[in-house]
Design a protein around this motif. Sequence first.
Motif, PDB file in Angstrom:
ATOM      1  N   VAL A  75      -4.690  10.033   0.184  1.00 46.23           N
ATOM      2  CA  VAL A  75      -5.567   8.863   0.180  1.00 46.23           C
ATOM      3  C   VAL A  75      -4.694   7.623   0.120  1.00 46.23           C
ATOM      4  CG1 VAL A  75      -7.515  10.069  -0.853  1.00 46.23           C
ATOM      5  CG2 VAL A  75      -5.850   8.933  -2.337  1.00 46.23           C
ATOM      6  N   ARG A  76      -5.219   6.529   0.648  1.00 48.57           N
ATOM      7  CA  ARG A  76      -4.453   5.277   0.675  1.00 48.57           C
ATOM      8  C   ARG A  76      -4.871   4.395  -0.516  1.00 48.57           C
ATOM      9  NH1 ARG A  76      -4.397   2.286   6.238  1.00 48.57           N
ATOM     10  NH2 ARG A  76      -6.505   1.729   5.627  1.00 48.57           N
ATOM     11  N   LYS A 123      -5.671   0.300  -5.609  1.00 46.71           N
ATOM     12  CA  LYS A 123      -6.988   0.940  -5.575  1.00 46.71           C
ATOM     13  C   LYS A 123      -7.186   1.629  -4.239  1.00 46.71           C
ATOM     14  CE  LYS A 123      -8.896  -2.583  -8.530  1.00 46.71           C
ATOM     15  NZ  LYS A 123      -9.600  -3.820  -8.600  1.00 46.71           N
ATOM     16  N   ARG A 124      -7.994   2.677  -4.258  1.00 44.28           N
ATOM     17  CA  ARG A 124      -8.356   3.360  -3.012  1.00 44.28           C
ATOM     18  C   ARG A 124      -9.077   2.387  -2.086  1.00 44.28           C
ATOM     19  NH1 ARG A 124      -9.759   9.474  -3.498  1.00 44.28           N
ATOM     20  NH2 ARG A 124      -8.654  10.037  -5.404  1.00 44.28           N
ATOM     21  N   ASP A 125      -8.739   2.469  -0.807  1.00 51.49           N
ATOM     22  CA  ASP A 125      -9.454   1.625   0.161  1.00 51.49           C
ATOM     23  C   ASP A 125     -10.357   2.451   1.069  1.00 51.49           C
ATOM     24  OD1 ASP A 125      -7.706   2.814   1.980  1.00 51.49           O
ATOM     25  OD2 ASP A 125      -7.051   0.924   2.860  1.00 51.49           O
ATOM     26  N   GLY A 126     -10.481   3.742   0.809  1.00 50.47           N
ATOM     27  CA  GLY A 126     -11.356   4.618   1.585  1.00 50.47           C
ATOM     28  C   GLY A 126     -10.656   5.393   2.683  1.00 50.47           C
ATOM     29  N   ALA A 127      -9.439   5.007   3.039  1.00 55.80           N
ATOM     30  CA  ALA A 127      -8.709   5.727   4.087  1.00 55.80           C
ATOM     31  C   ALA A 127      -8.123   7.015   3.521  1.00 55.80           C
ATOM     32  CB  ALA A 127      -7.596   4.854   4.656  1.00 55.80           C
ATOM     33  N   GLN A 128      -8.124   8.040   4.342  1.00 57.11           N
ATOM     34  CA  GLN A 128      -7.483   9.297   3.966  1.00 57.11           C
ATOM     35  C   GLN A 128      -6.922   9.957   5.208  1.00 57.11           C
ATOM     36  OE1 GLN A 128     -10.663  11.370   1.936  1.00 57.11           O
ATOM     37  NE2 GLN A 128     -11.222  12.481   3.784  1.00 57.11           N
ATOM     38  N   TYR A 153       0.842  -1.186   0.000  1.00 53.26           N
ATOM     39  CA  TYR A 153       0.000   0.000   0.000  1.00 53.26           C
ATOM     40  C   TYR A 153       0.880   1.241   0.000  1.00 53.26           C
ATOM     41  CZ  TYR A 153       0.828   1.055   4.960  1.00 53.26           C
ATOM     42  OH  TYR A 153       1.401   1.392   6.162  1.00 53.26           O
ATOM     43  N   ASP A 210      -4.224  13.294  -2.780  1.00 53.60           N
ATOM     44  CA  ASP A 210      -5.510  13.096  -3.444  1.00 53.60           C
ATOM     45  C   ASP A 210      -5.540  13.813  -4.788  1.00 53.60           C
ATOM     46  OD1 ASP A 210      -8.199  12.163  -3.628  1.00 53.60           O
ATOM     47  OD2 ASP A 210      -8.918  14.128  -2.954  1.00 53.60           O
TER      48      ASP A 210
END
Length: 176
Positions: free
Chosen positions: A172-173, A154-159, A134, A139
């Motif tokens: 963003v992660r 892919k983005r995993d939703g964490a920021q 990762y 962003d």
Amino acid sequence: MYRLDMDTTDAVTPTLDVVIRPVRDVDAESLGRVHAKCWHETYDHLISTAALERVSPLRLAELWTHWTQQGDEYHQHVALVDGEIVGFVGSGPARDEDAPRDRELYYLYLLAAFHGTGIGQKLFDAACGDRPGYLWVADDNPRAHGFYKRNGLKRDGAQQVQPFLGEEILEVRLVR
């Protein structure tokens, strides 16, 4: 050594002789200069000019002196064209408490003049290969997002909001 054809608008396509090799302690000064220039090229739309003017190639070289002494679990490589460093990459053990993978890509920077040549991919492959991992990325960095998407991240939703040169960047992660 890699030979890469560069896309140009000229009728003749030049070939670059590219060497990807592990970072050495003697690289610190050159890495400081390239690191500073890459930050200017990458973050000029995210960070104020005043903050970027405070970037010191000498200070970054001092950090590289420390970073080159890390252990075997850290994978750090440079890309050289005509014997000059044009980019660098580093990965290692995950640093986040809630890390989605054991390995993290810490950084990958390439001078803008070499974008689109395939050198960035060679650096990524040297540090990450096809292993799960990762990274955190600004962003608002569409070029990087496209590159990492092509590499299966892919983005995993964490920021997170990350302090950077006295200012802040939204990151963003991305995970694979």
